[in-house]
Design an enzyme around this catalytic site. Structure first.
Site, short mmCIF file in Angstrom:
data_model
loop_
_atom_site.label_atom_id
_atom_site.label_comp_id
_atom_site.label_asym_id
_atom_site.label_seq_id
_atom_site.Cartn_x
_atom_site.Cartn_y
_atom_site.Cartn_z
N HIS A 177 0.81 -1.23 0.00
CA HIS A 177 0.00 0.00 0.00
C HIS A 177 0.84 1.28 0.00
CE1 HIS A 177 -3.53 -2.41 0.55
NE2 HIS A 177 -3.18 -2.82 1.74
ZN LIG Z 1 -3.99 -7.44 3.29
#
Ligand SMILES: [Zn+2]
Length: 396
Positions: free
Chosen positions: A134
């Site tokens: 992320h």
């Molecule tokens: Zn995850």
């Protein structure tokens, strides 16, 4: 012992720790390492140290201002503006002392894995400390500070002129890696995840297919909540097999988040341990078929650190190093006894979960059907290209 796989690990990777009760817990690395050692499946000569990535390497993906902010946050200088501008100091990704160093060690582990494959002649390398998918160019997000996979991909492109296929089976969308290479036709990303309708980060829609020259090199399979083993594996196998044949990479990097399991407290998928034995098996097979074996694997999410992650991550190493016979045995007593004392959760003693682990899912057929449609929609550009080629061949 098989000489072709390298296991990357350094104790410094354990320092990536937000707080005592944060769900992202690197104790998973110790649990897995210990399990492999107790199995007699990992010897000292197969373990290679990670290293701390240099600023130059971090800059392959990240913005200078962002790295500066991470460094300041590391020394305790958390400005309130950091959370909105750089995503640091949020509830998900709080600052902690030496955050920069700890995050750079995870990146260096993945870069060490890359070099084991491209320079040292190993076929496969595993850095379970990596997989922080992320992380964005200029922003931390979802427990991730620096994006080791994105950096490793750019590193492989520049240093080894490699075409890279990234395959992400974490239950969350691999957004950071996707957006980093969204315009790039030499990097193909495939993410199979729980639909973003009810789950962070909300992206990973089937229509996100890349942009400009990169259009057609981003694939997303958003699965329905409560998806079970068979549908998960069908989507994974079909998508991976089609995409690798279409893209023909020089190397495959897989992100192995272990949070698609029924027990995972953060997601809503209903996988069992079976998927974690099957996922690396196919990656291994396809790496040999298309990439002369070149396969780099990293970790990722996984928030049931006792019952799920140690088995899931050990399975990657057992697959990589050709020791899958061990799945027929129970988990070693020594390991179970040592770690059972540390948790209230009952540690499973088998590689396979029991079939009655959870009650039947009422909407099973509907879910499977929806996933099948999503899969076909995601692969449409590949099917279309195949049909066009066939037409071309007829005309010629
Ligand atoms: Zn995850």
């Amino acid at each position: 012992m098989m000489p072709e796989a390298a296991y990357i690990y350094s104790p410094e990777q354990l320092n990536y720790k937000f707080s005592e009760d944060h769900p992202f817990n690197q104790r998973r690395l110790s649990l897995t390492l210990d399990l492999l050692k107790e199995l007699g499946a990992l010897e000292q000569h197969q373990i290679f140290p990670a290293r701390m990535a240099t600023d130059q390497e971090l800059l392959l993906i990240h913005e200078e201002e962002y790295i500066k902010a991470v460094k300041s946050a590391s020394t305790g200088l958390v400005q309130s503006s950091y959370s909105s501008t750089f995503g640091i100091g949020t509830e998900d990704t709080p600052a902690f002392p030496n955050m920069h160093e700890a995050a750079a060690w995870l990146v260096g582990g993945t870069l060490a894995a890359v070099d084991m494959v491209f320079e040292q002649g190993y076929k496969h390398a595993l850095n379970l400390g990596g997989g922080l998918h992320h992380g964005f160019r200029g922003k931390a997000s979802g427990f991730c500070v620096y994006n080791d996979s994105s950096i490793a991909i750019e590193y492989m492109r520049r240093k080894y002129q490699a075409r890279v296929l990234y395959v992400d089976t974490d239950a969350h969308h691999g957004d950071g890696v996707q957006w980093a290479f969204y315009n790039d036709p030499d990097v193909c990303t495939l993410s199979i995840h729980e639909s973003g309708r009810f789950l962070f980060p909300g992206t990973g829609n089937v229509n996100e297919r890349g942009h400009g020259e990169g259009n057609g090199y981003t694939f997303n399979i958003p699965l329905e909540a409560f998806t079970e083993d068979d549908s998960f594996l069908e989507s994974y196998r079909k998508a991976f097999t089609e995409v690798v044949e279409y893209f023909k990479p020089d190397v495959i990097i897989t992100q192995n988040g272990a949070d698609a399991h029924y027990y995972d407290p953060l997601t809503h998928l209903c996988g069992t341990s079976k998927i974690f034995l099957e996922i690396p098996k196919l990656a291994h097979e396809l790496a040999h078929k298309y990439c002369e074996g070149r396969w780099i694997a990293v970790g990722g999410g996984g928030y049931d650190i006792w019952r799920v992650v140690p088995r899931a991550w050990s399975a990657i190493w057992l697959e990589m190093s050709g020791q899958t016979d061990l799945f027929k045995q129970s988990l070693p007593d020594t390991w179970l006894k040592r770690w059972q004392k540390e948790t209230d959760a009952v540690l499973p003693d088998s590689w396979y979960d029991k079939p009655d682990m959870y009650p039947p899912i009422p909407r099973k057929n509907e879910i499977n059907l929806k996933n099948e449609r999503t899969l076909n929609k995601a692969l449409e550009p590949i099917f279309k290209k195949k049909t066009d080629n066939e037409k071309q061949n007829v005309l010629l």
